[in-house]
Design an enzyme around this catalytic site. Structure first.
Site, short mmCIF file in Angstrom:
data_model
loop_
_atom_site.label_atom_id
_atom_site.label_comp_id
_atom_site.label_asym_id
_atom_site.label_seq_id
_atom_site.Cartn_x
_atom_site.Cartn_y
_atom_site.Cartn_z
N PRO A 152 0.86 -1.19 0.00
CA PRO A 152 0.00 0.00 0.00
C PRO A 152 0.90 1.24 0.00
CG PRO A 152 0.13 -0.96 2.21
CD PRO A 152 0.93 -1.85 1.31
N CYS A 183 2.15 2.59 10.27
CA CYS A 183 2.28 3.95 9.72
C CYS A 183 2.92 4.87 10.77
CB CYS A 183 0.92 4.49 9.30
SG CYS A 183 1.06 6.16 8.64
N GLY A 186 10.51 -4.11 2.68
CA GLY A 186 11.55 -3.10 2.91
C GLY A 186 12.71 -3.29 1.97
N GLY A 243 7.40 -2.09 -2.36
CA GLY A 243 6.83 -0.75 -2.24
C GLY A 243 7.44 0.22 -3.22
N ARG A 244 8.41 1.01 -2.74
CA ARG A 244 8.92 2.12 -3.55
C ARG A 244 9.58 1.69 -4.85
NH1 ARG A 244 12.07 4.53 1.31
NH2 ARG A 244 12.07 2.30 1.71
C1 LIG Z 1 4.65 7.45 -0.17
C2 LIG Z 1 4.42 6.25 0.71
C3 LIG Z 1 3.14 5.92 1.10
C4 LIG Z 1 2.92 4.81 1.93
N1 LIG Z 1 1.64 4.49 2.27
C5 LIG Z 1 1.42 3.41 3.06
C6 LIG Z 1 0.10 3.01 3.42
O1 LIG Z 1 -0.90 3.62 3.02
N2 LIG Z 1 -0.03 1.94 4.24
C7 LIG Z 1 1.07 1.22 4.70
O2 LIG Z 1 0.90 0.24 5.43
N3 LIG Z 1 2.30 1.56 4.35
C8 LIG Z 1 2.50 2.61 3.54
N4 LIG Z 1 3.77 2.93 3.18
C9 LIG Z 1 4.88 2.02 3.53
C10 LIG Z 1 5.13 0.99 2.40
O3 LIG Z 1 3.99 0.19 2.18
C11 LIG Z 1 6.34 0.10 2.73
O4 LIG Z 1 6.08 -0.57 3.93
C12 LIG Z 1 7.62 0.88 2.86
O5 LIG Z 1 7.76 1.82 1.81
C13 LIG Z 1 8.85 -0.05 2.85
O6 LIG Z 1 8.88 -0.83 1.68
P1 LIG Z 1 9.79 -0.43 0.41
O7 LIG Z 1 11.19 -0.26 0.91
O8 LIG Z 1 9.64 -1.58 -0.55
O9 LIG Z 1 9.26 0.85 -0.12
C14 LIG Z 1 4.02 4.04 2.37
C15 LIG Z 1 5.31 4.39 1.99
C16 LIG Z 1 5.53 5.48 1.17
C17 LIG Z 1 6.94 5.82 0.77
#
Ligand SMILES: Cc1cc2nc3c(=O)[nH]c(=O)nc-3n(C[C@H](O)[C@H](O)[C@H](O)COP(=O)(O)O)c2cc1C
Length: 306
Positions: A11, A96, A194, A216-217
């Site tokens: 998300p 969050c 992550g 995610g990102r």
């Molecule tokens: C812009 C943005 C919005 C996010 N929105 C949510 C969200 O709505 N719900 C949630 O559980 N995590 C949210 N996250 C966290 C991501 O889902 C994820 O856990 C985090 O970015 C780490 O994963 P990654 O390194 O693959 O990005 C958000 C992160 C970012 C950067």
């Protein structure tokens, strides 16, 4: 919900909206995708626009709705609403870190500090629906309180089906490398999250014992990534056409006035690392209408306007 090498789309508030999810889905027909988080208060009170975060298109497939809040009753009610709207599973946000959610509202990451409340929320949500319920959490509040395993044990007792673990603490926000501990012996699947971007990142978390990975990102500007990692597609040859398609979906959904400025971040991500991307970004940031934006995209990627 679990197949070998399961890859979830994370998300991402403000990013994994209906237009972007539609693109992700076009490359990975079967992978589970979570919506942007939805406030249980807004949902139950029927706030305008809140349902947008769970606005599906037909045949969206395996889509889960993520909810956040501090009221067990409202969380349960919103889970039921989302189940009735077609969610295939409910995810409870317990990670969050933003102050509005984690400190002011006593929700999100705050629940890692209040296991009693977390337990009440999980119990009531599980009771309210007949679809799987998961939680998404972090290692703990800070370096001194990495208590995620305690929370998972409570989750198991509450009937939670699986957990996503983001390998950072709340204090780390999104900074520094994510660090996944070895998966201990736990009776439900744990999905690692992550900094997962490549097949070797996936292999690493599999070797640590995790049952799947959430991306995610790394999806920013790469809606094809999950499909490619699953081997069901390759990176598209004509990125420009894809960017235009995304823009058209966004305009169709939000209207031109909202979609054009909203699309600037996507344009920047799609163009990152390409020659002259800085100039393209500057140009795009000054554009306020769809036609000029489409022309700039076509000029940058050398594609034809449809
Ligand atoms: C812009 C943005 C919005 C996010 N929105 C949510 C969200 O709505 N719900 C949630 O559980 N995590 C949210 N996250 C966290 C991501 O889902 C994820 O856990 C985090 O970015 C780490 O994963 P990654 O390194 O693959 O990005 C958000 C992160 C970012 C950067």
């Amino acid at each position: 919900m679990f197949t070998d090498k399961q890859l979830f789309a994370a998300p991402l508030a403000g990013i994994t909206d209906k237009p972007f999810r539609r693109l992700i889905r076009s490359f990975s027909p079967k992978s589970p995708i979570l919506t942007e988080m939805i406030s249980c208060h807004s949902l139950v009170e029927g706030h305008k626009n809140c349902l947008r975060n769970f606005d599906r298109y037909e045949d969206e497939g395996l889509i889960g709705a993520q909810i956040f809040g501090a009221s067990p009753t409202l969380m349960a009610e919103s889970a039921k609403i989302l189940q009735d709207l077609g969610a295939k599973w409910i995810d409870i946000n317990m990670g969050c870190p933003v102050p509005k959610v984690a400190t002011k509202a006593g929700a999100g990451a705050f629940l890692m500090q209040d296991h009693k409340l977390a337990c009440k929320i999980m119990g009531q949500v599980v009771k309210a629906v007949n679809i799987p319920v998961s939680i998404k959490t972090r290692l703990g509040w800070d370096e001194k309180s990495k208590n995620w395993q305690d929370l998972v044990k409570i989750a198991v007792d509450c009937g939670i089906s699986f957990v996503t673990l983001h390998g950072r603490t709340r204090a780390q926000l999104y900074n520094g490398p994510a660090q996944m501990p070895e998966k201990p012996d736990l009776p439900i699947p744990i999905i690692a999250n992550g900094d997962i971007k490549t097949s070797s990142d996936i292999e690493k978390v599999q070797n640590l014992g995790y049952d799947g990975a959430m991306i995610g990102r790394a999806l920013f500007g790469k809606p094809w990534l999950i499909g490619c990692l699953l081997g069901s597609c390759k990176e598209p040859d004509n990125i420009g056409e894809l960017v235009l398609k995304h823009l058209n979906y966004a305009i169709e959904y939000y209207g031109e006035k909202t979609a054009v400025p909203m699309f600037r971040k996507h344009a920047a991500w799609y163009s990152a690392g390409l020659p002259n991307s800085a100039g393209f970004r500057i140009k795009v940031n000054q554009i306020n209408n769809a036609n000029d934006l489409k022309m700039a995209i076509c000029e940058f990627w050398g594609c034809e306007l449809d």
